[in-house]
Design an enzyme around this catalytic site. Structure first.
Site, PDB file in Angstrom:
ATOM      1  N   SER A 134       0.820  -0.723   0.025  1.00 43.66           N
ATOM      2  CA  SER A 134       0.031   0.053  -0.207  1.00 43.66           C
ATOM      3  C   SER A 134       0.726   1.017  -0.392  1.00 43.66           C
ATOM      4  CB  SER A 134      -0.975  -0.040   1.445  1.00 43.66           C
ATOM      5  OG  SER A 134      -1.499   0.774   1.572  1.00 43.66           O
ATOM      6  N   TYR A 164      -2.032  -1.737   9.987  1.00 44.56           N
ATOM      7  CA  TYR A 164      -1.876  -1.599   8.869  1.00 44.56           C
ATOM      8  C   TYR A 164      -0.532  -0.468   8.294  1.00 44.56           C
ATOM      9  CZ  TYR A 164      -3.980  -1.572   4.590  1.00 44.56           C
ATOM     10  OH  TYR A 164      -4.369  -1.578   2.813  1.00 44.56           O
TER      11      TYR A 164
HETATM   12  N1  LIG Z   1      -8.564  -0.775  -1.811  1.00 44.33           N
HETATM   13  C1  LIG Z   1      -7.276  -0.555  -0.868  1.00 44.33           C
HETATM   14  O1  LIG Z   1      -7.919   1.232  -1.260  1.00 44.33           O
HETATM   15  C2  LIG Z   1      -6.041  -0.720  -1.251  1.00 44.33           C
HETATM   16  C3  LIG Z   1      -5.286   0.246  -0.962  1.00 44.33           C
HETATM   17  C4  LIG Z   1      -4.377   0.034  -0.978  1.00 44.33           C
HETATM   18  C5  LIG Z   1      -3.565  -2.186  -0.441  1.00 44.33           C
HETATM   19  N2  LIG Z   1      -5.411  -2.865  -0.502  1.00 44.33           N
HETATM   20  C6  LIG Z   1      -4.286  -3.969  -0.072  1.00 44.33           C
HETATM   21  O2  LIG Z   1      -4.853  -4.521  -1.184  1.00 44.33           O
HETATM   22  C7  LIG Z   1      -5.492  -6.222  -0.469  1.00 44.33           C
HETATM   23  C8  LIG Z   1      -6.382  -6.152  -1.540  1.00 44.33           C
HETATM   24  O3  LIG Z   1      -7.580  -5.678  -0.726  1.00 44.33           O
HETATM   25  P1  LIG Z   1      -8.281  -5.437  -1.331  1.00 44.33           P
HETATM   26  O4  LIG Z   1      -9.516  -3.618  -1.632  1.00 44.33           O
HETATM   27  O5  LIG Z   1      -9.385  -5.971  -3.045  1.00 44.33           O
HETATM   28  O6  LIG Z   1      -9.594  -5.932  -0.604  1.00 44.33           O
HETATM   29  P2  LIG Z   1     -11.535  -6.808  -0.759  1.00 44.33           P
HETATM   30  O7  LIG Z   1     -11.380  -6.398  -1.682  1.00 44.33           O
HETATM   31  O8  LIG Z   1     -11.548  -6.365   0.748  1.00 44.33           O
HETATM   32  O9  LIG Z   1     -10.205  -8.301  -0.585  1.00 44.33           O
HETATM   33  C9  LIG Z   1      -9.538  -8.842   0.290  1.00 44.33           C
HETATM   34  C10 LIG Z   1      -9.698 -10.306  -0.155  1.00 44.33           C
HETATM   35  O10 LIG Z   1      -8.432 -11.360   0.229  1.00 44.33           O
HETATM   36  C11 LIG Z   1      -9.638 -12.419   0.382  1.00 44.33           C
HETATM   37  N3  LIG Z   1      -9.145 -13.174   1.958  1.00 44.33           N
HETATM   38  C12 LIG Z   1      -9.190 -12.248   3.722  1.00 44.33           C
HETATM   39  N4  LIG Z   1      -8.704 -12.863   4.658  1.00 44.33           N
HETATM   40  C13 LIG Z   1      -8.046 -14.014   4.044  1.00 44.33           C
HETATM   41  C14 LIG Z   1      -7.575 -15.219   4.365  1.00 44.33           C
HETATM   42  N5  LIG Z   1      -7.975 -15.958   5.366  1.00 44.33           N
HETATM   43  N6  LIG Z   1      -7.673 -16.138   3.297  1.00 44.33           N
HETATM   44  C15 LIG Z   1      -6.954 -16.613   2.126  1.00 44.33           C
HETATM   45  N7  LIG Z   1      -8.053 -14.729   1.067  1.00 44.33           N
HETATM   46  C16 LIG Z   1      -8.513 -13.756   2.353  1.00 44.33           C
HETATM   47  C17 LIG Z   1     -10.632 -11.923   0.533  1.00 44.33           C
HETATM   48  O11 LIG Z   1     -11.389 -13.184   0.013  1.00 44.33           O
HETATM   49  P3  LIG Z   1     -12.439 -13.518   1.027  1.00 44.33           P
HETATM   50  O12 LIG Z   1     -13.350 -13.492   1.500  1.00 44.33           O
HETATM   51  O13 LIG Z   1     -12.996 -14.728   0.543  1.00 44.33           O
HETATM   52  O14 LIG Z   1     -12.058 -15.088   1.924  1.00 44.33           O
HETATM   53  C18 LIG Z   1     -10.801 -11.225  -0.415  1.00 44.33           C
HETATM   54  O15 LIG Z   1     -10.588 -11.054  -1.466  1.00 44.33           O
HETATM   55  C19 LIG Z   1      -4.892  -6.003   0.420  1.00 44.33           C
HETATM   56  O16 LIG Z   1      -3.289  -6.616   1.397  1.00 44.33           O
HETATM   57  C20 LIG Z   1      -4.790  -4.487   0.989  1.00 44.33           C
HETATM   58  O17 LIG Z   1      -4.486  -4.022   2.177  1.00 44.33           O
HETATM   59  C21 LIG Z   1      -5.998  -2.625  -1.078  1.00 44.33           C
END
Ligand SMILES: NC(=O)c1ccc[n+]([C@@H]2O[C@H](COP(=O)([O-])OP(=O)(O)OC[C@H]3O[C@@H](n4cnc5c(N)ncnc54)[C@H](OP(=O)(O)O)[C@@H]3O)[C@@H](O)[C@H]2O)c1
Length: 255
Positions: free
Chosen positions: A147, A160
């Site tokens: 991030s 975070y």
């Molecule tokens: N969105 C943003 O603004 C943003 C910005 C910077 C960085 N990020 C990073 O990007 C990454 C993805 O975020 P996102 O925004 O795509 O979030 P998201 O839509 O909530 O997706 C999170 C994913 O992680 C999976 N997950 C959660 N716990 C898990 C576990 N214990 N084992 C396996 N899979 C698991 C969830 O699937 P299930 O619930 O099916 O397990 C889901 O597919 C994260 O690392 C986040 O910190 C996001």
């Protein structure tokens, strides 16, 4: 005639990619991007129905895709999955969670949950994928979704920021260890991207105004903004890039 240099390929045909967090948001988009570039994608997350829907959509588009429902904080089950289905030439580790709170209010339970998934599970998963590549004598590209908060601080984000900054350090150290094997390890560092994880923050008008004041290009990110950068890092076009980060933040950290 002068022989012109040729751009190394952005294609991923014949490569096998493991994508965690593939049931939603950035992981789902990463899987679609890698598949579009020709990779065989193996989808991982906990929810089987979401994974199967994506797998079927990818197959219908002509891509090769498989799925395993798995909680990657279960280190033994994750290592067994990588051993059974690997080696993987590409890893995109996008599974992650956020439980934002002021540092003074952080509970040990929220601290542990975030550290357990965003750092501990990422550490051991990356290691297992590298182990498989080393055993097979193959190079690879391992990408952890970090991030912009792995480079700066943010309100209510002490935990975070702690795990994302740690992910940056882990990535550099692993890159140094495995460079001799041709295994590249990098992070991709997005700004706020419209996904379920960011939904609560983006619904808060005060936070939304803060975010738009920081993203100099003037808009919140969409998952499509990350698809090219992920494909690039995975491909031979990034062959000399390791131990570093690619920030996709619309200028946030330039200030
Ligand atoms: N969105 C943003 O603004 C943003 C910005 C910077 C960085 N990020 C990073 O990007 C990454 C993805 O975020 P996102 O925004 O795509 O979030 P998201 O839509 O909530 O997706 C999170 C994913 O992680 C999976 N997950 C959660 N716990 C898990 C576990 N214990 N084992 C396996 N899979 C698991 C969830 O699937 P299930 O619930 O099916 O397990 C889901 O597919 C994260 O690392 C986040 O910190 C996001």
């Amino acid at each position: 005639m002068t022989a012109l240099p040729r751009t190394p390929s952005f294609r991923l045909d014949g490569r096998r990619a493991l994508v965690t967090g593939a049931s939603s948001g950035i992981g789902l988009a990463a899987a679609a991007a890698l598949a579009e570039a020709g990779a065989h994608v193996h989808l991982v997350a906990r929810r089987p129905a979401e994974l199967e829907t994506l797998r079927d959509a990818l197959r219908a588009s002509g891509a090769q895709a498989d799925a395993t429902a798995l909680d990657i904080t279960d280190l033994a089950a994750t290592a067994a999955m990588v051993a059974a289905h690997g080696p993987f030439d590409i890893l995109v580790n996008s599974a992650g969670l956020a439980r934002h709170a002021p540092a003074l209010d952080t509970t040990p339970e929220d601290y542990d949950a975030a550290m357990n998934l965003n750092l501990r599970a990422a550490y051991f998963l990356t290691r297992e994928v590298a182990r498989g590549l080393i055993a097979a004598g193959k190079p690879g590209s391992l990408i952890n979704i970090s991030s912009q908060m792995g480079h700066v601080g943010g309100p209510d984000r002490a935990v975070y920021c702690a795990n994302k900054h740690a992910l940056e350090g882990m990535t550099k150290a692993m890159a140094l260890e495995w460079a001799a094997h041709g295994i590249r390890v990098n992070t991709l560092c997005p700004t706020f991207i419209r996904t379920p994880l960011a939904e609560q923050t983006l619904k808060n008008p005060e936070r939304k105004a803060w975010i738009l004041s920081k993203i100099k290009l003037g808009r919140v990110g969409e998952v499509e903004d990350l698809m090219g950068p992920i494909t690039f890092l995975a491909s031979d076009a990034a062959a000399l890039i390791t131990g570093t980060h690619l920030i996709v933040d619309g200028g946030w950290t330039a200030e």
